[in-house]
Design a protein around this motif. Structure first.
Motif, short mmCIF file in Angstrom:
data_model
loop_
_atom_site.label_atom_id
_atom_site.label_comp_id
_atom_site.label_asym_id
_atom_site.label_seq_id
_atom_site.Cartn_x
_atom_site.Cartn_y
_atom_site.Cartn_z
N CYS A 42 0.84 -1.21 0.00
CA CYS A 42 0.00 0.00 0.00
C CYS A 42 0.87 1.25 0.00
CB CYS A 42 -0.93 0.00 1.21
SG CYS A 42 -2.33 -1.12 1.08
N ARG A 43 1.88 1.27 0.87
CA ARG A 43 2.77 2.44 0.96
C ARG A 43 3.52 2.66 -0.36
NH1 ARG A 43 7.13 0.76 4.24
NH2 ARG A 43 8.05 0.22 2.25
N ASP A 44 4.05 1.58 -0.93
CA ASP A 44 4.82 1.72 -2.17
C ASP A 44 3.95 2.09 -3.35
OD1 ASP A 44 7.12 1.14 -0.77
OD2 ASP A 44 7.22 -0.96 -1.40
N LEU A 45 2.75 1.54 -3.43
CA LEU A 45 1.84 1.91 -4.52
C LEU A 45 1.42 3.37 -4.40
CD1 LEU A 45 -0.33 -1.32 -4.72
CD2 LEU A 45 1.32 -0.52 -6.43
N ALA A 46 1.20 3.83 -3.19
CA ALA A 46 0.86 5.25 -2.99
C ALA A 46 2.02 6.13 -3.42
CB ALA A 46 0.50 5.50 -1.53
N ALA A 47 3.24 5.73 -3.09
CA ALA A 47 4.41 6.51 -3.49
C ALA A 47 4.57 6.54 -5.00
CB ALA A 47 5.67 5.93 -2.84
N LEU A 48 4.31 5.42 -5.67
CA LEU A 48 4.40 5.39 -7.13
C LEU A 48 3.35 6.29 -7.77
CD1 LEU A 48 5.07 1.59 -7.74
CD2 LEU A 48 6.64 3.47 -8.20
N ARG A 49 2.19 6.41 -7.16
CA ARG A 49 1.13 7.25 -7.71
C ARG A 49 1.37 8.74 -7.44
NH1 ARG A 49 -0.90 2.31 -7.18
NH2 ARG A 49 -2.78 1.65 -8.26
N SER A 50 2.33 9.07 -6.59
CA SER A 50 2.58 10.47 -6.24
C SER A 50 3.56 11.17 -7.18
CB SER A 50 3.12 10.55 -4.81
OG SER A 50 4.45 10.06 -4.77
N ASN A 51 4.01 10.46 -8.20
CA ASN A 51 4.96 11.00 -9.19
C ASN A 51 6.32 11.34 -8.61
OD1 ASN A 51 3.15 10.73 -11.33
ND2 ASN A 51 2.24 12.72 -10.92
N ALA A 52 6.64 10.85 -7.42
CA ALA A 52 7.98 10.99 -6.86
C ALA A 52 8.90 10.01 -7.60
CB ALA A 52 7.96 10.67 -5.38
N PRO A 53 10.21 10.28 -7.61
CA PRO A 53 11.11 9.33 -8.27
C PRO A 53 10.98 7.94 -7.63
CG PRO A 53 12.26 11.35 -7.72
CD PRO A 53 10.91 11.43 -7.08
N PRO A 54 10.67 6.92 -8.43
CA PRO A 54 10.45 5.59 -7.87
C PRO A 54 11.76 4.90 -7.48
CG PRO A 54 10.24 5.51 -10.24
CD PRO A 54 10.45 6.96 -9.87
N THR A 55 11.65 4.01 -6.51
CA THR A 55 12.80 3.19 -6.11
C THR A 55 12.61 1.78 -6.65
OG1 THR A 55 11.79 2.42 -4.06
CG2 THR A 55 13.00 4.52 -3.95
N MET A 56 13.68 1.02 -6.66
CA MET A 56 13.59 -0.37 -7.11
C MET A 56 12.66 -1.17 -6.19
SD MET A 56 14.38 -2.65 -9.30
CE MET A 56 15.80 -2.15 -10.20
N ALA A 57 12.72 -0.89 -4.89
CA ALA A 57 11.86 -1.60 -3.94
C ALA A 57 10.38 -1.33 -4.23
CB ALA A 57 12.20 -1.20 -2.51
N GLN A 58 10.06 -0.10 -4.62
CA GLN A 58 8.67 0.23 -4.94
C GLN A 58 8.22 -0.52 -6.19
OE1 GLN A 58 9.13 4.46 -5.14
NE2 GLN A 58 8.53 4.77 -3.01
N HIS A 59 9.08 -0.62 -7.19
CA HIS A 59 8.74 -1.38 -8.39
C HIS A 59 8.56 -2.86 -8.07
CE1 HIS A 59 8.84 1.75 -11.35
NE2 HIS A 59 10.08 2.09 -11.09
N GLN A 60 9.41 -3.40 -7.21
CA GLN A 60 9.29 -4.80 -6.83
C GLN A 60 8.00 -5.04 -6.05
OE1 GLN A 60 13.01 -5.37 -4.79
NE2 GLN A 60 14.08 -5.97 -6.67
#
Length: 107
Positions: A42-60
């Protein structure tokens, strides 16, 4: 002429392949009770939707959620259902995100 025991593994593999085609090529996961997404997802998907630079962990984490939704990225070179299977999994993850992930209160 080939003997029957040598043909049996080939027939078994063919039957399994055809069975996969019958169900639409997308693995069907067992019903799961409770939330489908973890707090980390949930946290990583929210971060990806915020247009912040994504991390590899968020993509995983996003890929893990898509796999839970039935998407299998392994046949990328010969997937007759791509992109439909990916889009179906994305819709399901979006639904889970909207219903299970609660926005954190503003600080």
């Amino acid at each position: 002429m080939k003997s029957l025991p040598n043909i049996r593994p080939t027939l078994t593999a063919l039957a399994l392949l055809l069975a996969g085609c019958v169900v639409g090529g997308v693995p069907q996961s067992a019903p799961q009770s409770g939330p489908h997404l973890s707090p980390t997802e949930c946290r990583d998907l929210a971060a990806l939707r915020s247009n912040a630079p994504p991390t590899m962990a968020q993509h995983q984490s996003e890929l893990a959620a898509l796999r839970k939704a039935g998407y299998d990225p392994s046949p990328w070179y010969d997937d007759p259902y791509y992109p439909d299977d990916l889009q179906a999994a994305q819709r399901l993850v979006d639904y889970w995100f909207n219903t299970e992930c609660h926005p954190s209160p503003p600080r």
